[in-house]
Write a protein that holds these residues in place. Structure first.
Motif, mmCIF file in Angstrom:
data_model
loop_
_atom_site.group_PDB
_atom_site.id
_atom_site.type_symbol
_atom_site.label_atom_id
_atom_site.label_comp_id
_atom_site.label_asym_id
_atom_site.label_seq_id
_atom_site.Cartn_x
_atom_site.Cartn_y
_atom_site.Cartn_z
ATOM 1 N N PHE A 106 -7.984 -0.888 -4.967
ATOM 2 C CA PHE A 106 -7.046 -1.856 -5.504
ATOM 3 C C PHE A 106 -7.730 -2.670 -6.603
ATOM 4 O O PHE A 106 -8.953 -2.830 -6.612
ATOM 5 C CB PHE A 106 -6.423 -2.758 -4.426
ATOM 6 C CG PHE A 106 -7.367 -3.693 -3.722
ATOM 7 C CD1 PHE A 106 -7.728 -4.915 -4.278
ATOM 8 C CD2 PHE A 106 -7.859 -3.374 -2.456
ATOM 9 C CE1 PHE A 106 -8.547 -5.806 -3.598
ATOM 10 C CE2 PHE A 106 -8.698 -4.246 -1.779
ATOM 11 C CZ PHE A 106 -9.039 -5.467 -2.343
ATOM 12 N N ALA A 107 -6.916 -3.117 -7.542
ATOM 13 C CA ALA A 107 -7.402 -3.875 -8.683
ATOM 14 C C ALA A 107 -6.894 -5.302 -8.597
ATOM 15 O O ALA A 107 -5.774 -5.556 -8.157
ATOM 16 C CB ALA A 107 -6.932 -3.238 -9.994
ATOM 17 N N SER A 116 0.844 -1.191 0.000
ATOM 18 C CA SER A 116 0.000 0.000 0.000
ATOM 19 C C SER A 116 0.879 1.240 0.000
ATOM 20 O O SER A 116 1.891 1.278 0.707
ATOM 21 C CB SER A 116 -0.902 0.010 1.231
ATOM 22 O OG SER A 116 -1.529 1.275 1.390
ATOM 23 N N PRO A 117 0.524 2.273 -0.767
ATOM 24 C CA PRO A 117 1.333 3.492 -0.780
ATOM 25 C C PRO A 117 1.083 4.402 0.419
ATOM 26 O O PRO A 117 1.779 5.403 0.578
ATOM 27 C CB PRO A 117 0.887 4.182 -2.075
ATOM 28 C CG PRO A 117 -0.523 3.732 -2.262
ATOM 29 C CD PRO A 117 -0.580 2.326 -1.747
ATOM 30 N N VAL A 118 0.121 4.058 1.279
ATOM 31 C CA VAL A 118 -0.248 4.978 2.359
ATOM 32 C C VAL A 118 -0.087 4.399 3.762
ATOM 33 O O VAL A 118 -0.107 5.135 4.733
ATOM 34 C CB VAL A 118 -1.714 5.463 2.175
ATOM 35 C CG1 VAL A 118 -1.834 6.296 0.910
ATOM 36 C CG2 VAL A 118 -2.686 4.297 2.152
ATOM 37 N N ASN A 119 0.079 3.073 3.901
ATOM 38 C CA ASN A 119 0.245 2.498 5.241
ATOM 39 C C ASN A 119 1.065 1.213 5.164
ATOM 40 O O ASN A 119 1.679 0.937 4.138
ATOM 41 C CB ASN A 119 -1.125 2.254 5.903
ATOM 42 C CG ASN A 119 -2.039 1.381 5.049
ATOM 43 O OD1 ASN A 119 -1.595 0.423 4.411
ATOM 44 N ND2 ASN A 119 -3.326 1.708 5.036
ATOM 45 N N ASP A 120 1.057 0.434 6.241
ATOM 46 C CA ASP A 120 1.905 -0.752 6.325
ATOM 47 C C ASP A 120 1.219 -2.027 5.852
ATOM 48 O O ASP A 120 1.656 -3.129 6.169
ATOM 49 C CB ASP A 120 2.371 -0.962 7.777
ATOM 50 C CG ASP A 120 3.364 0.088 8.224
ATOM 51 O OD1 ASP A 120 4.099 0.592 7.348
ATOM 52 O OD2 ASP A 120 3.408 0.409 9.420
ATOM 53 N N PHE A 144 -1.129 0.946 -11.713
ATOM 54 C CA PHE A 144 -1.833 2.206 -11.929
ATOM 55 C C PHE A 144 -0.801 3.275 -12.267
ATOM 56 O O PHE A 144 0.315 3.267 -11.747
ATOM 57 C CB PHE A 144 -2.590 2.641 -10.676
ATOM 58 C CG PHE A 144 -3.879 1.904 -10.431
ATOM 59 C CD1 PHE A 144 -5.069 2.388 -10.937
ATOM 60 C CD2 PHE A 144 -3.894 0.733 -9.681
ATOM 61 C CE1 PHE A 144 -6.263 1.728 -10.702
ATOM 62 C CE2 PHE A 144 -5.076 0.062 -9.432
ATOM 63 C CZ PHE A 144 -6.274 0.553 -9.950
ATOM 64 N N SER A 145 -1.182 4.224 -13.117
ATOM 65 C CA SER A 145 -0.346 5.402 -13.329
ATOM 66 C C SER A 145 -0.403 6.272 -12.081
ATOM 67 O O SER A 145 -1.298 6.140 -11.240
ATOM 68 C CB SER A 145 -0.830 6.195 -14.551
ATOM 69 O OG SER A 145 -2.173 6.610 -14.375
ATOM 70 N N ALA A 173 -2.878 -4.855 -7.492
ATOM 71 C CA ALA A 173 -2.228 -3.540 -7.512
ATOM 72 C C ALA A 173 -3.085 -2.524 -6.781
ATOM 73 O O ALA A 173 -4.319 -2.518 -6.924
ATOM 74 C CB ALA A 173 -1.993 -3.073 -8.944
ATOM 75 N N TYR A 174 -2.436 -1.665 -5.971
ATOM 76 C CA TYR A 174 -3.096 -0.511 -5.366
ATOM 77 C C TYR A 174 -2.974 0.691 -6.296
ATOM 78 O O TYR A 174 -1.993 0.821 -7.040
ATOM 79 C CB TYR A 174 -2.420 -0.128 -4.047
ATOM 80 C CG TYR A 174 -2.782 -0.970 -2.851
ATOM 81 C CD1 TYR A 174 -3.978 -0.773 -2.166
ATOM 82 C CD2 TYR A 174 -1.909 -1.950 -2.385
ATOM 83 C CE1 TYR A 174 -4.302 -1.532 -1.046
ATOM 84 C CE2 TYR A 174 -2.215 -2.717 -1.271
ATOM 85 C CZ TYR A 174 -3.418 -2.501 -0.607
ATOM 86 O OH TYR A 174 -3.723 -3.255 0.489
ATOM 87 N N ASP A 175 -3.968 1.596 -6.219
ATOM 88 C CA ASP A 175 -3.770 2.880 -6.881
ATOM 89 C C ASP A 175 -2.851 3.731 -6.003
ATOM 90 O O ASP A 175 -2.510 3.351 -4.881
ATOM 91 C CB ASP A 175 -5.116 3.574 -7.158
ATOM 92 C CG ASP A 175 -5.752 4.187 -5.917
ATOM 93 O OD1 ASP A 175 -5.399 3.782 -4.790
ATOM 94 O OD2 ASP A 175 -6.616 5.051 -6.075
ATOM 95 N N GLN A 176 -2.408 4.892 -6.511
ATOM 96 C CA GLN A 176 -1.397 5.682 -5.820
ATOM 97 C C GLN A 176 -1.909 6.328 -4.531
ATOM 98 O O GLN A 176 -1.114 6.755 -3.698
ATOM 99 C CB GLN A 176 -0.844 6.755 -6.759
ATOM 100 C CG GLN A 176 -0.097 6.202 -7.949
ATOM 101 C CD GLN A 176 1.071 5.325 -7.538
ATOM 102 O OE1 GLN A 176 1.853 5.687 -6.668
ATOM 103 N NE2 GLN A 176 1.186 4.160 -8.161
#
Length: 278
Positions: A110-111, A64-68, A149-150, A102-105
């Protein structure tokens, strides 16, 4: 294999099935979770590590781009949600076929790509309610081996096991462009967006690297990878640089003076030689 299948022959047949030699200090303790297929270790390198020992091979991971938290997709047709701070699976989704995740940014969505070219989108905060949208990659039912994701969240990049690459609109699922590459038997290739989402770079089965413009759909560059089939490829998030890897070789790609008389690989080799001779 379950414990109920244990017998003399099985015990005699025990042998090393996996080896991890990347610890930076003595391993002090190991323990298994009582109910889940999880092993935890502690060592002198100040690390506590969590291992999923399920029989099914893990084929996709995404932090994840935002947590653990992170996700794993495995050949047992499951997607598991994990938290690095907790030594147990936090959630599980049972799907069809090999899942790629995949997570988005922003970490909000998530996909999951699965069999038949289906892409399912989930809300990270309420994934247990099921997907809120589903796309189909029309005309291609090959398994998706990688999905991204872009940075702006507007596009998704898919790489399939038959070496096709697609850029999809992340909101409606429409196919923006697609590219076909040379086959690479037994090796899955990886493609990457540039940070601005305007270009896609990928390896190919013939040992070349390619770059395309997403807007014009045209190829803008191709190079000899110098390392064979590049199975791993990532563009640096804050630099004009990407890395390509094959087997145990890693290469860094940066802009090169087109007026130079020497090949960048030759220059790199000479630089290292000079360094070691000093």
């Amino acid at each position: 294999m379950s414990l109920t299948e244990l017998d003399d022959d099985t015990v005699r047949s025990m042998a090393i099935g996996a080896l991890f030699a990347d610890f930076g200090g003595k391993i002090n303790s190991v323990d298994f979770h009582r109910k889940d297929d999880i092993l935890v270790t502690a060592s002198d390198d100040d690390s506590v590590r969590l291992y999923d020992i399920a029989n099914a091979k893990i084929v996709s991971l995404c932090m994840s781009p935002v947590n653990d938290s992170f996700m794993s997709g495995s050949l047992d047709h499951s997607v598991r949600i994990w938290d690095l701070r907790v030594n147990a699976c936090q959630g599980i989704l049972h799907l069809r076929g090999r899942p790629t995740v995949a997570y988005d940014q922003q970490g909000l969505v998530f996909a999951v790509a699965m069999e038949g070219g289906a892409i399912k989108l989930f809300d990270s905060r309420s994934y247990d309610k099921g997907p809120f949208d589903t796309f189909l990659v029309g005309g291609d039912t090959a398994e998706v081996c990688d999905i991204k994701f872009s940075n702006d969240g507007k596009s998704m990049l898919l790489t399939t096991t038959n070496n096709n690459i697609y850029v999809l609109d992340a909101y409606g699922g429409e196919k923006r462009c697609g590219y076909s590459l040379e086959p690479s038997p037994n090796t899955n290739i990886e493609a990457t967006f540039t940070p601005d989402g305007q270009y896609v770079v990928s390896g190919s089965g013939d040992g070349t690297l390619h770059a395309w413009s997403v807007n014009t759909k045209n190829e803008v560059a191709s190079w000899n990878s110098h390392i064979g089939v590049a199975s791993c490829l990532k563009w640096a998030p804050r630099r004009v640089m990407f890395v390509a890897a094959a087997s145990n070789v890693l290469t860094f790609w940066i802009p090169h003076n087109s007026n130079a008389d020497t090949d960048p690989m030759d220059t790199e080799t000479e630089t290292h030689a000079e360094h070691h001779s000093q």
